[in-house]
Write a protein that holds these residues in place. Structure first.
Motif, short mmCIF file in Angstrom:
data_model
loop_
_atom_site.label_atom_id
_atom_site.label_comp_id
_atom_site.label_asym_id
_atom_site.label_seq_id
_atom_site.Cartn_x
_atom_site.Cartn_y
_atom_site.Cartn_z
N SER A 80 17.39 -26.24 -48.91
CA SER A 80 16.34 -26.68 -48.85
C SER A 80 16.16 -27.77 -47.61
CB SER A 80 16.15 -27.71 -49.97
OG SER A 80 15.44 -26.72 -50.97
N SER A 81 17.05 -28.21 -47.10
CA SER A 81 16.70 -29.07 -46.02
C SER A 81 16.15 -28.34 -44.82
CB SER A 81 18.16 -29.90 -45.31
OG SER A 81 18.58 -30.68 -46.37
N ASP A 109 7.94 -29.77 -51.89
CA ASP A 109 9.24 -29.76 -51.58
C ASP A 109 9.60 -29.51 -53.22
OD1 ASP A 109 11.97 -30.09 -51.87
OD2 ASP A 109 12.08 -32.15 -50.89
C1 PLP Z 1 13.82 -32.72 -53.31
C2 PLP Z 1 14.90 -32.25 -52.42
N1 PLP Z 1 14.59 -31.79 -51.46
C3 PLP Z 1 15.40 -31.60 -50.49
C4 PLP Z 1 16.83 -31.43 -50.95
C5 PLP Z 1 17.86 -30.67 -49.73
O1 PLP Z 1 18.32 -29.67 -50.20
P1 PLP Z 1 19.72 -29.08 -49.69
O2 PLP Z 1 20.68 -29.61 -50.19
O3 PLP Z 1 19.67 -27.54 -50.43
O4 PLP Z 1 19.69 -28.90 -48.05
C6 PLP Z 1 17.19 -31.86 -52.29
C7 PLP Z 1 18.82 -31.88 -52.47
O5 PLP Z 1 18.89 -32.37 -53.52
C8 PLP Z 1 16.24 -32.23 -52.84
O6 PLP Z 1 16.55 -32.78 -54.22
#
Ligand code: PLP
Length: 348
Positions: free
Chosen positions: A88-89, A206
């Motif tokens: 998700s990043s 997000d």
């Molecule tokens: C709201 C939110 N956005 C972004 C992320 C980042 O996700 P990733 O670990 O898949 O890069 C997280 C991870 O916990 C999250 O909770």
């Protein structure tokens, strides 16, 4: 070194790690069934970016984000645009980069400067948003949370947005509490702001965790493309998408929300490959596993698992809520996640 010696050295070091199945400290998936494991071992050598070499994986990737576009109530999933990401990043950054470019193009067309972009988000954001702001020179405006406003809900939003705001991020599943920010309320506040100031500010959701929860548990909750200001959404396949690390998804409301100037057409392995990614190489196996889950579980399968998770979370919340030293910050009514705090500070 002999391979068996090298193996044992690495194996023995890794043995000292925690047990992934007992790791409840992240949302990451730590278990998949035997068929998924079989698919994984058949495809861990595929690089998802070699779309000409692995056209079936490429087709499946497209099927996955179209299914998500449909799940998130996109009007025309066949003609929108989406992509996979390593997490998700990356998926958040892709959404935010599209917002930034759209804003800059509009400003330049109006003959206005586009050198001081800002992004508005709750102060309970996940660290990726601070990274995005830092790496891509965007000022981050963090709206504080309090006991009265436990997440971004539109309160005082007018103090944070201006003509340099590239967008507002709503978080569906605040990482620390699991709470869902009320996307519709935030959008209505932005309507008010637009009526007063003319500023037309869009929303990226997000939904790293909530994107794979809400459609199954709360289909009536309008947080997705039903809210007209929402232009893009990300979610993690490796969280409630129930696939091993590393896969996430971003979907745009329609193709016009992803400026063509951000898409690279790479001539690679004999074909023209349009890409919008930060990373180039990434695992193809997880994309196949995501599709496996979609087929294997289907809508009702995801729903059943999430209903069970919510029951477990509610049971834990009830028990913790009864303990005299704690009070709940929130109930797991939104997602199977809740937070609690000490009722009062312990005497020194
Ligand atoms: C709201 C939110 N956005 C972004 C992320 C980042 O996700 P990733 O670990 O898949 O890069 C997280 C991870 O916990 C999250 O909770």
């Amino acid at each position: 070194m002999n391979p068996d010696t090298a193996y044992h050295i690495v194996h023995d070091f890794a043995m000292l790690d925690g047990n992934a199945r007992l790791n409840l400290a992240t949302f990451g998936t730590t278990w998949m069934d035997d068929y998924a494991n079989r698919l994984y071992s058949e495809s861990y050598d595929k690089n998802a970016i070699d779309k000409d070499e692995y056209p079936e994986t490429a087709k499946i990737e497209m099927k996955c984000w179209k299914m998500l576009a449909d799940l998130w109530n996109c009007e025309d999933p066949e003609h929108t645009i989406g992509c996979s990401a390593v997490g998700s990043s990356e998926a958040c950054m892709l959404g935010a980069l599209a917002l930034k470019r759209k804003w800059a193009e509009k400003r330049k067309a109006e003959g206005k400067p586009a050198d001081r972009p800002n992004l508005v988000i709750s102060a309970a954001e996940q660290v990726v948003w601070l990274k995005f702001a830092n790496y891509f020179d965007v000022e981050i405006r963090r709206v504080p949370i309090s006991l009265d406003h436990k997440c971004l809900d539109g309160y005082k939003l007018e103090d944070y947005v201006d003509e340099n705001t590239i967008g507002v991020v709503a978080i569906l599943g605040v990482t620390y509490t699991g709470m869902y920010e009320p996307v519709k309320m935030i959008s209505e506040k932005l309507d008010e702001i637009q009526n007063k100031t003319g500023l037309d500010i869009k929303i990226h959701v997000d939904a790293a965790t909530g994107g794979f929860v809400t459609p199954f548990l709360y289909p009536e909750l309008e947080w997705d493309f039903r809210v007209p200001r929402v232009v893009s959404i990300n979610a993690s396949g490796h969280k409630y998408g129930m696939v091993y690390q590393s896969v996430a998804w971003t979907v745009w409301r329609d193709a016009t929300q992803l400026p063509e100037s951000l898409v690279f057409h790479v001539s690679y392995l004999g074909g023209d490959m349009p890409t919008f990614t930060l990373n180039f190489s990434k695992p193809g196996a997880q994309i196949l596993l995501q599709y496996y889950n979609f087929l294997r579980l289907g809508f009702n399968g995801y729903k059943d698992i999430l209903v069970a998770l919510r029951e477990v979370a509610q049971h834990l919340a009830d028990e913790i809520g009864k303990m005299p030293e704690f009070e709940l910050w929130n109930n797991p009514t939104d997602s199977p996640v809740f937070a609690w705090m000490l009722k009062k500070r312990c005497p020194a």
